[in-house]
Design a protein around this motif. Structure first.
Motif, PDB file in Angstrom:
ATOM      1  N   ASN A 108     -22.184  -4.368 -33.709  1.00 10.72           N
ATOM      2  CA  ASN A 108     -21.424  -3.117 -33.796  1.00 10.72           C
ATOM      3  C   ASN A 108     -20.232  -3.306 -34.736  1.00 10.72           C
ATOM      4  O   ASN A 108     -19.779  -4.425 -34.955  1.00 10.72           O
ATOM      5  N   PHE A 109     -19.726  -2.190 -35.255  1.00 10.86           N
ATOM      6  CA  PHE A 109     -18.488  -2.299 -36.015  1.00 10.86           C
ATOM      7  C   PHE A 109     -17.436  -2.853 -35.049  1.00 10.86           C
ATOM      8  O   PHE A 109     -17.259  -2.333 -33.941  1.00 10.86           O
ATOM      9  N   PRO A 110     -16.734  -3.914 -35.458  1.00 10.96           N
ATOM     10  CA  PRO A 110     -15.914  -4.660 -34.496  1.00 10.96           C
ATOM     11  C   PRO A 110     -14.901  -3.846 -33.709  1.00 10.96           C
ATOM     12  O   PRO A 110     -14.604  -4.170 -32.560  1.00 10.96           O
ATOM     13  N   THR A 111     -14.336  -2.795 -34.286  1.00  8.55           N
ATOM     14  CA  THR A 111     -13.272  -2.106 -33.547  1.00  8.55           C
ATOM     15  C   THR A 111     -13.774  -1.569 -32.209  1.00  8.55           C
ATOM     16  O   THR A 111     -13.017  -1.522 -31.238  1.00  8.55           O
ATOM     17  N   ASP A 112     -15.031  -1.182 -32.131  1.00  6.77           N
ATOM     18  CA  ASP A 112     -15.575  -0.707 -30.855  1.00  6.77           C
ATOM     19  C   ASP A 112     -15.533  -1.821 -29.810  1.00  6.77           C
ATOM     20  O   ASP A 112     -15.212  -1.583 -28.636  1.00  6.77           O
ATOM     21  N   LEU A 113     -15.837  -3.032 -30.250  1.00 12.90           N
ATOM     22  CA  LEU A 113     -15.816  -4.178 -29.331  1.00 12.90           C
ATOM     23  C   LEU A 113     -14.375  -4.571 -28.997  1.00 12.90           C
ATOM     24  O   LEU A 113     -14.063  -4.894 -27.851  1.00 12.90           O
ATOM     25  N   TYR A 114     -13.502  -4.528 -29.998  1.00  9.32           N
ATOM     26  CA  TYR A 114     -12.096  -4.887 -29.758  1.00  9.32           C
ATOM     27  C   TYR A 114     -11.443  -3.923 -28.759  1.00  9.32           C
ATOM     28  O   TYR A 114     -10.662  -4.329 -27.893  1.00  9.32           O
ATOM     29  N   ILE A 115     -11.721  -2.650 -28.928  1.00  8.42           N
ATOM     30  CA  ILE A 115     -11.141  -1.655 -28.018  1.00  8.42           C
ATOM     31  C   ILE A 115     -11.688  -1.858 -26.601  1.00  8.42           C
ATOM     32  O   ILE A 115     -10.940  -1.777 -25.612  1.00  8.42           O
ATOM     33  N   THR A 116     -12.971  -2.151 -26.513  1.00 12.73           N
ATOM     34  CA  THR A 116     -13.572  -2.411 -25.199  1.00 12.73           C
ATOM     35  C   THR A 116     -12.899  -3.625 -24.552  1.00 12.73           C
ATOM     36  O   THR A 116     -12.546  -3.606 -23.363  1.00 12.73           O
ATOM     37  N   GLU A 117     -12.704  -4.651 -25.358  1.00 10.15           N
ATOM     38  CA  GLU A 117     -12.028  -5.865 -24.886  1.00 10.15           C
ATOM     39  C   GLU A 117     -10.617  -5.525 -24.380  1.00 10.15           C
ATOM     40  O   GLU A 117     -10.202  -5.989 -23.307  1.00 10.15           O
ATOM     41  N   GLY A 118      -9.904  -4.706 -25.135  1.00 13.34           N
ATOM     42  CA  GLY A 118      -8.549  -4.324 -24.746  1.00 13.34           C
ATOM     43  C   GLY A 118      -8.529  -3.543 -23.449  1.00 13.34           C
ATOM     44  O   GLY A 118      -7.689  -3.778 -22.572  1.00 13.34           O
ATOM     45  N   LEU A 119      -9.477  -2.617 -23.295  1.00  7.83           N
ATOM     46  CA  LEU A 119      -9.517  -1.800 -22.077  1.00  7.83           C
ATOM     47  C   LEU A 119      -9.898  -2.650 -20.866  1.00  7.83           C
ATOM     48  O   LEU A 119      -9.293  -2.526 -19.792  1.00  7.83           O
ATOM     49  N   ILE A 120     -10.888  -3.519 -21.041  1.00  7.71           N
ATOM     50  CA  ILE A 120     -11.310  -4.397 -19.940  1.00  7.71           C
ATOM     51  C   ILE A 120     -10.136  -5.256 -19.472  1.00  7.71           C
ATOM     52  O   ILE A 120      -9.886  -5.394 -18.273  1.00  7.71           O
TER      53      ILE A 120
ATOM     54  N   LEU B  22      -4.554  -1.063 -26.998  1.00 15.81           N
ATOM     55  CA  LEU B  22      -5.319  -0.273 -27.967  1.00 15.81           C
ATOM     56  C   LEU B  22      -5.606  -1.194 -29.163  1.00 15.81           C
ATOM     57  O   LEU B  22      -5.135  -0.991 -30.283  1.00 15.81           O
ATOM     58  N   SER B  23      -6.397  -2.213 -28.860  1.00 17.85           N
ATOM     59  CA  SER B  23      -6.583  -3.327 -29.797  1.00 17.85           C
ATOM     60  C   SER B  23      -7.680  -3.017 -30.818  1.00 17.85           C
ATOM     61  O   SER B  23      -8.743  -3.618 -30.811  1.00 17.85           O
ATOM     62  N   GLY B  24      -7.370  -2.079 -31.694  1.00 18.69           N
ATOM     63  CA  GLY B  24      -8.329  -1.717 -32.743  1.00 18.69           C
ATOM     64  C   GLY B  24      -8.261  -2.661 -33.933  1.00 18.69           C
ATOM     65  O   GLY B  24      -7.367  -3.508 -34.031  1.00 18.69           O
ATOM     66  N   TRP B  25      -9.175  -2.463 -34.862  1.00 19.22           N
ATOM     67  CA  TRP B  25      -9.332  -3.430 -35.966  1.00 19.22           C
ATOM     68  C   TRP B  25      -8.128  -3.496 -36.899  1.00 19.22           C
ATOM     69  O   TRP B  25      -7.890  -4.512 -37.533  1.00 19.22           O
TER      70      TRP B  25
ATOM     71  N   MET C 216     -14.577  -9.262 -39.721  1.00 19.32           N
ATOM     72  CA  MET C 216     -15.548  -8.661 -38.808  1.00 19.32           C
ATOM     73  C   MET C 216     -15.920  -9.650 -37.682  1.00 19.32           C
ATOM     74  O   MET C 216     -17.075  -9.771 -37.297  1.00 19.32           O
ATOM     75  N   ALA C 217     -14.905 -10.335 -37.201  1.00 21.53           N
ATOM     76  CA  ALA C 217     -15.127 -11.297 -36.117  1.00 21.53           C
ATOM     77  C   ALA C 217     -15.523 -10.565 -34.837  1.00 21.53           C
ATOM     78  O   ALA C 217     -15.226  -9.389 -34.663  1.00 21.53           O
ATOM     79  N   LEU C 218     -16.191 -11.296 -33.948  1.00 18.78           N
ATOM     80  CA  LEU C 218     -16.674 -10.680 -32.712  1.00 18.78           C
ATOM     81  C   LEU C 218     -15.527 -10.365 -31.759  1.00 18.78           C
ATOM     82  O   LEU C 218     -15.544  -9.358 -31.064  1.00 18.78           O
ATOM     83  N   ASN C 219     -14.528 -11.248 -31.714  1.00 14.66           N
ATOM     84  CA  ASN C 219     -13.438 -11.073 -30.754  1.00 14.66           C
ATOM     85  C   ASN C 219     -12.132 -10.678 -31.416  1.00 14.66           C
ATOM     86  O   ASN C 219     -11.870 -11.012 -32.563  1.00 14.66           O
ATOM     87  N   TYR C 220     -11.324  -9.982 -30.634  1.00 18.96           N
ATOM     88  CA  TYR C 220     -10.030  -9.537 -31.130  1.00 18.96           C
ATOM     89  C   TYR C 220      -9.063 -10.710 -31.205  1.00 18.96           C
ATOM     90  O   TYR C 220      -9.000 -11.536 -30.290  1.00 18.96           O
ATOM     91  N   ALA C 221      -8.326 -10.780 -32.284  1.00 15.31           N
ATOM     92  CA  ALA C 221      -7.231 -11.739 -32.419  1.00 15.31           C
ATOM     93  C   ALA C 221      -6.072 -10.962 -33.017  1.00 15.31           C
ATOM     94  O   ALA C 221      -6.175 -10.439 -34.131  1.00 15.31           O
ATOM     95  N   ALA C 222      -4.990 -10.853 -32.258  1.00  8.47           N
ATOM     96  CA  ALA C 222      -3.880  -9.992 -32.673  1.00  8.47           C
ATOM     97  C   ALA C 222      -3.243 -10.463 -33.972  1.00  8.47           C
ATOM     98  O   ALA C 222      -3.012 -11.662 -34.163  1.00  8.47           O
ATOM     99  N   GLY C 223      -2.952  -9.525 -34.850  1.00 10.05           N
ATOM    100  CA  GLY C 223      -2.253  -9.826 -36.094  1.00 10.05           C
ATOM    101  C   GLY C 223      -0.800 -10.189 -35.825  1.00 10.05           C
ATOM    102  O   GLY C 223      -0.331 -10.141 -34.680  1.00 10.05           O
ATOM    103  N   ASP C 224      -0.095 -10.535 -36.882  1.00  8.92           N
ATOM    104  CA  ASP C 224       1.299 -10.958 -36.728  1.00  8.92           C
ATOM    105  C   ASP C 224       2.216  -9.789 -36.384  1.00  8.92           C
ATOM    106  O   ASP C 224       2.078  -8.692 -36.925  1.00  8.92           O
ATOM    107  N   GLY C 225       3.171 -10.057 -35.525  1.00 12.21           N
ATOM    108  CA  GLY C 225       4.277  -9.137 -35.276  1.00 12.21           C
ATOM    109  C   GLY C 225       3.840  -7.725 -34.960  1.00 12.21           C
ATOM    110  O   GLY C 225       2.876  -7.490 -34.228  1.00 12.21           O
ATOM    111  N   ALA C 226       4.568  -6.780 -35.533  1.00 13.25           N
ATOM    112  CA  ALA C 226       4.314  -5.377 -35.213  1.00 13.25           C
ATOM    113  C   ALA C 226       2.966  -4.902 -35.740  1.00 13.25           C
ATOM    114  O   ALA C 226       2.462  -3.858 -35.331  1.00 13.25           O
TER     115      ALA C 226
END
Lengths: 424, 424
Positions: free
Chosen positions: A136-148, B261-264, B273-283
């Motif tokens: 999937n486009f990653p943002t869908d997975l990232y948002i799901t991760e954030g909500l979970i 709200l951990s969007g891309w 396009m990594a599978l998992n979210y990794a927060a960017g720097d700062g704001a």
């Protein structure tokens, strides 16, 4: 021109003739086509409708400057997310449901997913699994991760690796499936109706992400039985850079669905300034805060063009173009290491085509330098968006010839094409 | 001209002379002032900077049309939320922290509140109370309500009825205080530094909503020790209808604050396009999805004007205008049932002034019909926004004279002024 007919095109002259007899050819005139460019990136940022500048000028110099605060009523700014949403619902075959144009796709995924989880929690709280796609486009997975993580109540994400895996992944522990109609990288397309039925049979709800399909392939949300849909308007809908996204809610959930980003724009009576939140009617409750009116209004120009097209005719041309492109690349460039990653089956293909090439990044930079604007996606993927509203058969022919030149003459070896900047 | 000096103005001629010697008078030329209008609603929607149409034209006709997808890099679209955010941080005295321009105030309240709660949960999970103001702009309360309900972990909202109540409300059960610098209705202003110190002494974090103060009163976020701030850009910053909001994070939280709200767009490497979210720097991690570039870019025109003004000079003029307005209304219209609900104390007043009147709605409609554009807020409140960049002393004089005429001649009795439409 259908996919079958396009199989007969074997020369540039025949492609030019196909453009001349294309019933959708006149749509090209509605867009500004940059000089000396074949634009195959409409699946990332659609081109500018020629009417967009005048619309923006009107919103800025008349509505904002002259009528200022009065424009919220006089020029319908307040209702614009709902009014434009109604047009989007019409485009997506979802008029029994309701849609609002608002925020970003990522934020709308958060709303839809929260909403679907809450609906399930009310009836079957043991369902704690959210299904989505590894590709999937990653943002869908990232948002799901954030909500979970935010919920911290034992929800988990179950990823499937192919459409065929959906069936087995759908256990009685599944609350929601978050699926993307057309894959951003491969162009693979779900059968929305069949997959929705599978999900429902398993007792789960489905959210469709239409970012790479809205405006490019026929969509029938009501008839398919979908629960929620989200998507963006700056790709095939040509709404302009970062134009607001949309969220659609099915008829059966309009009275019961809620969402936690309960801002004042979603309130039943926002100007009563009541102390407590009371959700507005239907999809209106999926609004949160004040929308960017200039971007939102300008977006309507591209949407109106999309609404004026016969979806079957659009789909026929799209398939004719993408199948021609696949055939020409494979027949004329078979001596190069290009691997098609887009389905050959018409029914399983959206409106873009992707090939892997070991030097994909550099090849795409060379193509862009030679006037063919596609884009690159990790890993090694050359992606070509075929927007049937403004791409023609001769464009496809010329693209393949340019690609042949770049590969045969190894133009991609130029050092500047290999330096990675930020990828677009 | 200071508040003290404005106390000497007793005739229209003296007001005209005050405008002539106003060192900020030339700023008026930077804005389009609608004909025959005294615009006192810049605290709802700021007027259009004259440079805005050309900026929008450039973004649409050059960046979008000609350079299309390439503009994400070539014209800095990707970094614009961060680049504009840096300017906002500078304006707010918050350069040790970081700011991004993005989304809406409501959504940014959600992010800041989630973030603050999570920071507290890591160190003192027993703190479950969120303090806010009963008279706060409702969306802040609605969003808090939505988040509390979503979390479902025993968080509760504790409302205070006055700034004086903060001290007693700050028990050791308080996690976060969500306070609004200048009240949208009364114009009452917190002492940010003092209140922040109170909140910190109690072991809680503070989020400042700057919607009704940014661009109108001096703000020193770093020096005040604030934790988070949010606000909008379409009021005193004259960014255009619904232009993107901002969120600011203090230096001490830049490495630890997260948001759900951990969007891309908040990802450290969005194009991997990594599978998992990794927060960017700062704001940057407070970004979610693709921003409305036309609205965002156009907004920068108003912001640049605000940045060019001496905040002390702006504040002096604002206080001179608001104190003049209060004095003239009370001295010339004392025979009418007008009740000031805005603090007389300069230190406790933002840049708008509100009076209650039993026929407030109709009175405001009559004023608007006679060229004085303020707005109405429930209940019975006539609200007058004094944007010191483009409102002058003669404007204030003429406003009071128009109000006198409306009241003395009971023009508000005209039936059309009493019919309530949607309120702006």
């Amino acid at each position: 021109m259908t996919a079958a007919h396009s199989a007969t095109l074997t020369t540039r002259e025949e492609c030019v003739a196909a453009d001349a007899s294309d019933p959708l050819a006149h749509y090209r005139d509605k867009f500004f086509i940059p000089a000396d460019t074949i634009y195959l990136d409409g699946n990332s940022l659609g081109l500018m409708p020629k009417s967009a500048p005048e619309r923006a000028r009107l919103v800025i110099e008349q509505e904002w400057a002259q009528d200022h605060i009065g424009s919220w009523n006089k020029h319908g700014w307040f209702d614009r997310p709902v009014a434009i949403g109604a047009k989007i619902a019409q485009l997506l075959g979802g008029e029994r449901g309701e849609c609002v144009a608002t925020d970003t796709t990522s934020i709308n995924v958060f709303k839809a997913l929260s909403s679907a989880i809450e609906l399930q929690r009310a009836t079957d709280p043991a369902r704690k699994v959210i299904i989505s796609e590894r590709e999937n486009f990653p943002t869908d997975l990232y948002i799901t991760e954030g909500l979970i993580s935010l919920l911290d109540r034992g929800y988990e994400l179950r990823l499937i690796d192919s459409t065929a895996e959906l069936e087995t992944a759908l256990g009685d522990d599944v609350a929601v499936a978050l699926l993307t109609h057309v894959n951003y990288r491969t162009g693979e397309m779900w059968d929305v109706t069949a997959a929705t039925a599978q999900v429902h049979t398993a007792g789960a709800l489905v959210i469709w992400d239409l970012c790479h399909s809205a405006g490019a392939v026929p969509i029938t949300l009501d008839a398919s039985g979908a629960d929620f849909a989200v998507g963006c308007t700056y790709k095939y809908l040509n709404g302009g850079p970062g134009s607001p996204a949309f969220i659609w809610v099915a008829e059966q959930h309009l009275r019961t669905a809620t969402q936690p980003l309960s801002g004042w724009w979603g309130h039943a009576k926002p100007f009563d300034m009541a102390l407590n939140y009371a959700a507005g009617d239907g999809a209106r409750r999926f609004l949160v805060g004040t929308q960017p009116i200039i971007s939102l209004s300008t977006m309507e120009e591209g949407l109106d063009i999309a609404l004026s097209v016969d979806p079957a005719e659009l789909r026929a041309k799209s398939l004719a173009l993408t199948s021609l492109f696949i055939r020409l690349v494979e027949s004329r460039l078979s001596h190069h290491p290009l691997t098609l990653i887009t389905p050959r089956d018409d029914a399983a293909r959206g409106s873009h085509v992707s090939f892997r090439h070991p030097e994909g990044y550099a090849v795409m930079q060379a193509l862009i330098a030679h006037g063919v604007v596609g884009d690159y996606r990790e890993p090694e993927v050359l992606r070509f968006g075929i927007t049937p509203l403004y791409v023609g058969f001769a464009d496809v022919w010329d693209t393949v010839e340019t690609l042949r030149c770049v590969l045969d003459e190894e133009l991609w070896r130029t050092p500047e094409f290999q330096q990675r900047g930020a990828v677009t």
